[in-house]
Scaffold this motif. Structure first.
Motif, PDB file in Angstrom:
ATOM      1  N   ALA A 149       0.738  -1.383   0.094  1.00 54.21           N
ATOM      2  CA  ALA A 149       0.122  -0.394  -0.232  1.00 54.21           C
ATOM      3  C   ALA A 149       0.961   1.243  -0.031  1.00 54.21           C
ATOM      4  CB  ALA A 149      -0.937   0.230   1.390  1.00 54.21           C
ATOM      5  N   GLY A 150       1.938   1.455   0.399  1.00 58.46           N
ATOM      6  CA  GLY A 150       3.270   2.551   0.167  1.00 58.46           C
ATOM      7  C   GLY A 150       3.972   2.484  -0.390  1.00 58.46           C
ATOM      8  N   GLN A 151       4.155   1.474  -1.526  1.00 63.12           N
ATOM      9  CA  GLN A 151       5.309   1.432  -2.422  1.00 63.12           C
ATOM     10  C   GLN A 151       5.504   2.772  -2.958  1.00 63.12           C
ATOM     11  OE1 GLN A 151       7.726  -1.179  -3.516  1.00 63.12           O
ATOM     12  NE2 GLN A 151       7.775  -1.843  -0.766  1.00 63.12           N
ATOM     13  N   LYS A 152       3.761   2.778  -4.072  1.00 59.06           N
ATOM     14  CA  LYS A 152       4.181   4.024  -4.556  1.00 59.06           C
ATOM     15  C   LYS A 152       4.722   5.323  -3.815  1.00 59.06           C
ATOM     16  CE  LYS A 152       1.327   7.351  -8.279  1.00 59.06           C
ATOM     17  NZ  LYS A 152       3.145   7.546  -7.710  1.00 59.06           N
ATOM     18  N   ALA A 153       4.429   5.782  -2.945  1.00 58.29           N
ATOM     19  CA  ALA A 153       4.406   6.808  -2.065  1.00 58.29           C
ATOM     20  C   ALA A 153       6.144   6.697  -1.856  1.00 58.29           C
ATOM     21  CB  ALA A 153       4.005   7.561  -0.691  1.00 58.29           C
ATOM     22  N   ALA A 154       7.032   5.408  -1.068  1.00 61.84           N
ATOM     23  CA  ALA A 154       8.002   5.492  -0.704  1.00 61.84           C
ATOM     24  C   ALA A 154       9.198   5.468  -1.965  1.00 61.84           C
ATOM     25  CB  ALA A 154       8.458   4.029  -0.571  1.00 61.84           C
ATOM     26  N   THR A 155       8.124   4.547  -2.813  1.00 57.92           N
ATOM     27  CA  THR A 155       9.192   5.375  -4.362  1.00 57.92           C
ATOM     28  C   THR A 155       9.629   6.603  -4.764  1.00 57.92           C
ATOM     29  OG1 THR A 155       8.947   2.951  -4.805  1.00 57.92           O
ATOM     30  CG2 THR A 155       9.615   3.929  -6.518  1.00 57.92           C
ATOM     31  N   ASP A 156       8.658   7.337  -5.156  1.00 52.93           N
ATOM     32  CA  ASP A 156       8.123   8.482  -5.209  1.00 52.93           C
ATOM     33  C   ASP A 156       9.333   9.156  -4.741  1.00 52.93           C
ATOM     34  OD1 ASP A 156       6.206   7.860  -7.430  1.00 52.93           O
ATOM     35  OD2 ASP A 156       4.883   9.030  -5.722  1.00 52.93           O
ATOM     36  N   LEU A 157       9.360   8.927  -3.191  1.00 55.80           N
ATOM     37  CA  LEU A 157       9.755  10.082  -2.198  1.00 55.80           C
ATOM     38  C   LEU A 157      11.637  10.065  -2.415  1.00 55.80           C
ATOM     39  CD1 LEU A 157       8.433   9.782   1.455  1.00 55.80           C
ATOM     40  CD2 LEU A 157       8.706  11.574   0.103  1.00 55.80           C
ATOM     41  N   LEU A 158      11.918   8.103  -2.482  1.00 55.17           N
ATOM     42  CA  LEU A 158      12.477   7.650  -3.018  1.00 55.17           C
ATOM     43  C   LEU A 158      13.594   8.301  -4.520  1.00 55.17           C
ATOM     44  CD1 LEU A 158      12.992   4.400  -1.217  1.00 55.17           C
ATOM     45  CD2 LEU A 158      14.490   5.928  -0.368  1.00 55.17           C
ATOM     46  N   GLY A 159      12.849   8.229  -5.485  1.00 54.03           N
ATOM     47  CA  GLY A 159      13.276   9.155  -6.723  1.00 54.03           C
ATOM     48  C   GLY A 159      13.489  10.782  -6.672  1.00 54.03           C
ATOM     49  N   GLN A 160      12.654  11.363  -5.613  1.00 55.34           N
ATOM     50  CA  GLN A 160      12.823  13.024  -5.217  1.00 55.34           C
ATOM     51  C   GLN A 160      14.294  12.578  -4.703  1.00 55.34           C
ATOM     52  OE1 GLN A 160      10.355  14.230  -2.600  1.00 55.34           O
ATOM     53  NE2 GLN A 160       8.714  14.054  -4.410  1.00 55.34           N
ATOM     54  N   GLN A 161      14.553  11.711  -3.574  1.00 54.75           N
ATOM     55  CA  GLN A 161      16.448  11.557  -3.120  1.00 54.75           C
ATOM     56  C   GLN A 161      17.145  11.674  -4.170  1.00 54.75           C
ATOM     57  OE1 GLN A 161      16.704   8.368  -0.156  1.00 54.75           O
ATOM     58  NE2 GLN A 161      17.005  10.186   1.331  1.00 54.75           N
ATOM     59  N   ASP A 162      16.874  10.366  -5.140  1.00 59.11           N
ATOM     60  CA  ASP A 162      18.016   9.999  -5.932  1.00 59.11           C
ATOM     61  C   ASP A 162      18.136  11.782  -7.110  1.00 59.11           C
ATOM     62  OD1 ASP A 162      18.280   7.574  -5.731  1.00 59.11           O
ATOM     63  OD2 ASP A 162      16.601   7.096  -6.923  1.00 59.11           O
ATOM     64  N   GLY A 163      17.366  12.456  -6.934  1.00 55.92           N
ATOM     65  CA  GLY A 163      17.946  13.933  -7.224  1.00 55.92           C
ATOM     66  C   GLY A 163      18.858  14.585  -6.674  1.00 55.92           C
ATOM     67  N   ASP A 164      18.180  14.185  -5.266  1.00 55.18           N
ATOM     68  CA  ASP A 164      19.111  15.165  -4.422  1.00 55.18           C
ATOM     69  C   ASP A 164      20.719  14.627  -4.264  1.00 55.18           C
ATOM     70  OD1 ASP A 164      17.504  16.350  -3.469  1.00 55.18           O
ATOM     71  OD2 ASP A 164      16.936  15.265  -1.815  1.00 55.18           O
ATOM     72  N   LEU A 165      20.673  13.245  -4.801  1.00 55.22           N
ATOM     73  CA  LEU A 165      22.058  12.879  -5.063  1.00 55.22           C
ATOM     74  C   LEU A 165      22.487  12.882  -6.777  1.00 55.22           C
ATOM     75  CD1 LEU A 165      23.930  10.144  -3.859  1.00 55.22           C
ATOM     76  CD2 LEU A 165      23.064   8.871  -5.670  1.00 55.22           C
ATOM     77  N   ASP A 166      21.985  12.917  -7.093  1.00 60.46           N
ATOM     78  CA  ASP A 166      22.270  13.556  -8.705  1.00 60.46           C
ATOM     79  C   ASP A 166      22.959  15.271  -8.812  1.00 60.46           C
ATOM     80  OD1 ASP A 166      22.042  11.033  -9.887  1.00 60.46           O
ATOM     81  OD2 ASP A 166      20.459  11.952 -10.546  1.00 60.46           O
TER      82      ASP A 166
END
Length: 173
Positions: A149-166
């Motif tokens: 149930a939380g996978q999509k929201a978690a994936t979105d947050l981690l995607g934003q964090q990947d942008g921070d890493l970039d």
């Protein structure tokens, strides 16, 4: 003069944005722990207490797995800091009312030091690429603890964090 009496903000304020973008500290990278992000953003990704406990275990596992990497990273990173920036603070005062003459203040860099700095930059770029690969496993471990149930929201947050890493690593894939 309240601002000048507090020595803590001064080092952060004087840090060069270009040098921090080129070589983040190991602390900057450690702060991008995906499990820690999900724990901190649990209002955006509703997580049960048991899931938070699992994520805390994953966070610890990620920190332990990356501890030696961060030690190596810091050792290599210290050689990539330009001698100019190291000496700027000590040689910034002198002629012309506190501004040193560039010819007098220019540090002498031996060919051996220059070669060491160049080799360290290559090593640092390789370590940054290695960190990106390590992060994939870290993200997988963190997402494995999140219910469907939380996978999509978690994936979105981690995607934003990947942008921070970039952005932190200068946008290099």
């Amino acid at each position: 003069r309240g601002g000048s009496s507090d020595p803590t903000p001064a080092p952060d304020a004087s840090a060069s944005p270009s040098s921090s973008a080129k070589s983040p500290t190991s602390r900057d990278l450690a702060d991008l722990n995906p499990a820690a992000l999900l724990i901190n953003k649990r209002k955006k990704v509703p997580l049960a207490d048991s899931t938070v406990a699992q994520l805390k275990a994953v966070e610890k596992k990620i920190n332990e797995r990356n501890a030696q990497f961060f030690t190596t990273y810091d050792s290599v990173r210290k050689w990539t800091v330009s001698l100019n920036s190291q000496n700027a603070a000590t040689q910034g005062f002198g002629l012309h009312g506190g501004v040193a003459d560039a010819k007098i203040a220019a540090p002498v860099v031996s060919p051996a030091e220059q070669a060491k700095m160049q080799a360290s930059m290559r090593d640092l770029r390789a370590l940054m690429a290695d960190y990106r690969e390590r992060r994939k496993a870290d993200v997988t471990d963190a997402l494995a603890a999140v219910p469907d149930a939380g996978q999509k929201a978690a994936t979105d947050l981690l995607g934003q964090q990947d942008g921070d890493l970039d952005r932190l690593l200068g946008g290099r894939p």
